[in-house]
Design an enzyme around this catalytic site. Structure first.
Site, PDB file in Angstrom:
ATOM      1  N   TYR A 176       0.834  -1.202   0.000  1.00  0.00           N
ATOM      2  CA  TYR A 176       0.000   0.000   0.000  1.00  0.00           C
ATOM      3  C   TYR A 176       0.869   1.253   0.000  1.00  0.00           C
ATOM      4  O   TYR A 176       0.570   2.237  -0.663  1.00  0.00           O
ATOM      5  CB  TYR A 176      -0.938   0.012   1.219  1.00  0.00           C
ATOM      6  CG  TYR A 176      -1.956   1.118   1.151  1.00  0.00           C
ATOM      7  CD1 TYR A 176      -3.172   0.920   0.515  1.00  0.00           C
ATOM      8  CD2 TYR A 176      -1.679   2.381   1.674  1.00  0.00           C
ATOM      9  CE1 TYR A 176      -4.100   1.942   0.406  1.00  0.00           C
ATOM     10  CE2 TYR A 176      -2.600   3.415   1.571  1.00  0.00           C
ATOM     11  CZ  TYR A 176      -3.817   3.191   0.933  1.00  0.00           C
ATOM     12  OH  TYR A 176      -4.729   4.216   0.831  1.00  0.00           O
TER      13      TYR A 176
ATOM     14  N   THR B  80      -9.632  18.707 -24.535  1.00  0.00           N
ATOM     15  CA  THR B  80     -10.962  18.461 -23.966  1.00  0.00           C
ATOM     16  C   THR B  80     -10.949  18.343 -22.438  1.00  0.00           C
ATOM     17  O   THR B  80     -11.599  19.126 -21.745  1.00  0.00           O
ATOM     18  CB  THR B  80     -11.582  17.191 -24.582  1.00  0.00           C
ATOM     19  OG1 THR B  80     -10.659  16.112 -24.417  1.00  0.00           O
ATOM     20  CG2 THR B  80     -11.864  17.388 -26.060  1.00  0.00           C
TER      21      THR B  80
ATOM     22  N   ASP C 147       1.530  20.383 -20.225  1.00  0.00           N
ATOM     23  CA  ASP C 147       0.816  19.125 -20.399  1.00  0.00           C
ATOM     24  C   ASP C 147       1.784  18.297 -21.247  1.00  0.00           C
ATOM     25  O   ASP C 147       1.818  18.405 -22.465  1.00  0.00           O
ATOM     26  CB  ASP C 147      -0.505  19.349 -21.131  1.00  0.00           C
ATOM     27  CG  ASP C 147      -1.185  18.033 -21.468  1.00  0.00           C
ATOM     28  OD1 ASP C 147      -0.549  16.975 -21.296  1.00  0.00           O
ATOM     29  OD2 ASP C 147      -2.349  18.054 -21.910  1.00  0.00           O
TER      30      ASP C 147
ATOM     31  N   ARG D 274     -12.875  15.029 -34.310  1.00  0.00           N
ATOM     32  CA  ARG D 274     -12.262  16.134 -33.578  1.00  0.00           C
ATOM     33  C   ARG D 274     -12.728  17.413 -34.245  1.00  0.00           C
ATOM     34  O   ARG D 274     -12.030  18.030 -35.038  1.00  0.00           O
ATOM     35  CB  ARG D 274     -10.727  16.057 -33.596  1.00  0.00           C
ATOM     36  CG  ARG D 274     -10.146  14.893 -32.836  1.00  0.00           C
ATOM     37  CD  ARG D 274      -9.952  15.088 -31.344  1.00  0.00           C
ATOM     38  NE  ARG D 274     -11.088  14.810 -30.508  1.00  0.00           N
ATOM     39  CZ  ARG D 274     -10.980  14.436 -29.222  1.00  0.00           C
ATOM     40  NH1 ARG D 274      -9.812  14.249 -28.653  1.00  0.00           N
ATOM     41  NH2 ARG D 274     -12.057  14.253 -28.495  1.00  0.00           N
TER      42      ARG D 274
END
Ligand code: F0G
Length: 459
Positions: A73, A126, A216, A383
């Site tokens: 974890y 988007t 990005d 698109r």
């Protein structure tokens, strides 16, 4: 001299059979899918060019790494491997893993945008814009005008127009800007790169006003290949170095590992800003998982870490981008209207010129994508006006200049013979374009409508 062929720097060890179907079968399937290629079953697709996202073929080394997943974890070994790879390859200090790119966008938008602030971007994407708007931000397009013109052959159509940035500061003041969101190989413009020169100027400008650049970085490596090929001074620089230089102009990035990083799932947020990192870690545990896995399993993080080293190998990235160029070349030779220059991850059909008899409100790109599937079982993506959605203020359709069908090439998956099949199908449709009719939208989701909208053919 003619450019020499660069073949793939790998060979095929495992194959996945794909189904060939009849035209009648596909006509029925596309009707059932509401003429939306997102709603087709992948099993009914012959060549899947819907997206390059999460569709890459992993290498034997990545698969071997999957067996070394530490499924703890907290503090899994693979997290530290991914962190080290990110630091070496991208050069940022801090890593927050997320299950994919949009989760990193969500965190970034919520933490870095005050309601009413502008977020300049070199064209929208988007999910990026959706998260920005959910955080109360206002999208501001700062890409050069050429990017909106499918026939402009500008070598760096992803460049930022500094005058547009300056205008925003002059009119609204620098404090009205949250940060600059800069994307390499701009997806919605056709996978178009920016130049390092342009980025350097943007970085200097941003510094003057104390604004951060958050990339990005989804397709940064493909952008680096274009810089190496097209920009003076970079011809002999390895991709790995070009990427480090590019990232050095930003404070951090959001990333969809499902693209450049050559994996089927994953993403991350990276930054040099400690305060932002601490807040992002607090937020990731609420929405994704503990900050050392962020929604990923140990084996997924290992695959990302190994993918990062593979993506910057010069021979790999050259063969990747040149396969996209190959498809573009075949389409050009067949006279099919496409966006030029061909981008890094996809070839975009120019539906406005392909189907000039259809007005934009009859969804020409959506109709063309459906026809392409019926013709050959090739799946592509709209698109254009459907992807652009509605203006949040007026509720009207946004009417983008670009009305495109994206033929997106997965990494290391198809051969150039598959590309030939695609090119022949597009050409056959182009020859019979006059018979192609438009669509009407019969179901429209309230956001990101292109994923689930349904259509019917117009008479
Ligand atoms: N930014 C860009 C430029 C993208 O192309 C995508 C995804 C994202 C962010 C979001 O990343 O999917 O991992 O959450 N693009 C995919 C595509 C969906 O098909 O172009 P994600």
């Amino acid at each position: 001299m003619k450019q020499r062929t660069i073949a793939e720097p790998y060979k095929i060890k495992m194959v996945e059979p794909i189904k060939m179907t009849t035209r009648e079968y596909r006509a029925e399937k596309v009707r059932e899918a509401g003429y939306n290629t997102f709603l087709l079953h992948s099993e009914d697709v012959y060549i899947d060019l819907l997206t390059d996202s999460g569709t890459s073929a992993m290498s034997d080394r990545q698969w071997a790494g999957m067996m070394l997943g530490d499924e703890a974890y907290a503090g899994a070994r693979n997290f530290y491997n991914m962190e080290r790879a990110m630091q070496e390859i991208y050069g940022f200090k801090y890593l927050v893993p997320t299950h994919q790119g949009r989760a990193a966008e969500h965190i970034t938008s919520q933490l870095r945008t005050k309601p009413g602030q502008y977020v300049p971007m070199n064209m929208y994407f988007t999910t990026t814009r959706e998260h920005m708007e959910r955080a109360g931000g206002i999208f501001y397009d700062c890409i050069i005008d050429e990017a909106h013109d499918p026939q402009s052959e500008h070598p760096f159509k992803g460049n930022v127009d500094l005058n547009k940035l300056q205008r925003l500061v002059d009119e609204k003041g620098a404090e009205s800007i949250a940060y600059l969101s800069i994307a390499p190989c701009v997806n919605m413009a056709g996978g178009q790169p920016f130049s390092m020169e342009n980025l350097r100027q943007v970085a200097e400008w941003a510094k003057r006003y104390g604004l951060a650049i958050i990339f990005d970085a989804t397709r940064a490596v493909e952008n680096c290949y274009f810089i190496q090929q097209r920009e003076e001074g970079y011809a002999n620089k390895p991709i790995r170095e070009i990427l480090r230089e590019m990232m050095s102009y930003g404070e951090g990035c959001t990333m969809s590992s499902k693209k450049d990083n050559l994996v089927n799932i994953g993403g991350f947020l990276a930054t040099n800003n400690e305060e932002f990192f601490i807040k992002a870690k607090e937020m990731v545990v609420v929405f994704e998982g503990l900050h050392t896995y962020g929604g990923l399993s140990g084996r997924d993080m290992e695959a990302v870490a190994r993918g990062m080293y593979e993506m910057v190998e010069d021979a790999y990235i050259a063969s990747r981008v040149r396969q996209v160029e190959y498809l573009g070349q075949r389409l050009r030779e067949g006279g099919v209207p496409i966006v030029l220059p061909v981008g890094g991850h996809a070839v975009f059909l120019d539906a406005k010129r392909f189907l000039p008899h259809l007005p934009q409100e009859h969804f020409p790109a959506q109709a063309l994508a459906a026809e392409l599937y019926v013709d050959s079982g090739v799946r592509s993506m709209e698109r254009g006006i459907v992807s652009a959605g509605r203006d949040p203020v007026t509720g009207e359709h946004r009417r983008p200049k670009l009305e495109l069908v994206r033929l997106t090439i997965p990494r290391r998956v198809y051969t150039n013979l598959h590309m030939d099949v695609v090119a022949e199908s597009c050409q056959a449709l182009y020859e019979e374009r006059d018979r192609i009719k438009g669509l009407k939208m019969v179901y429209e989701p309230s956001s990101l409508r292109f994923f689930q909208a349904r259509f019917e053919p117009l008479p």
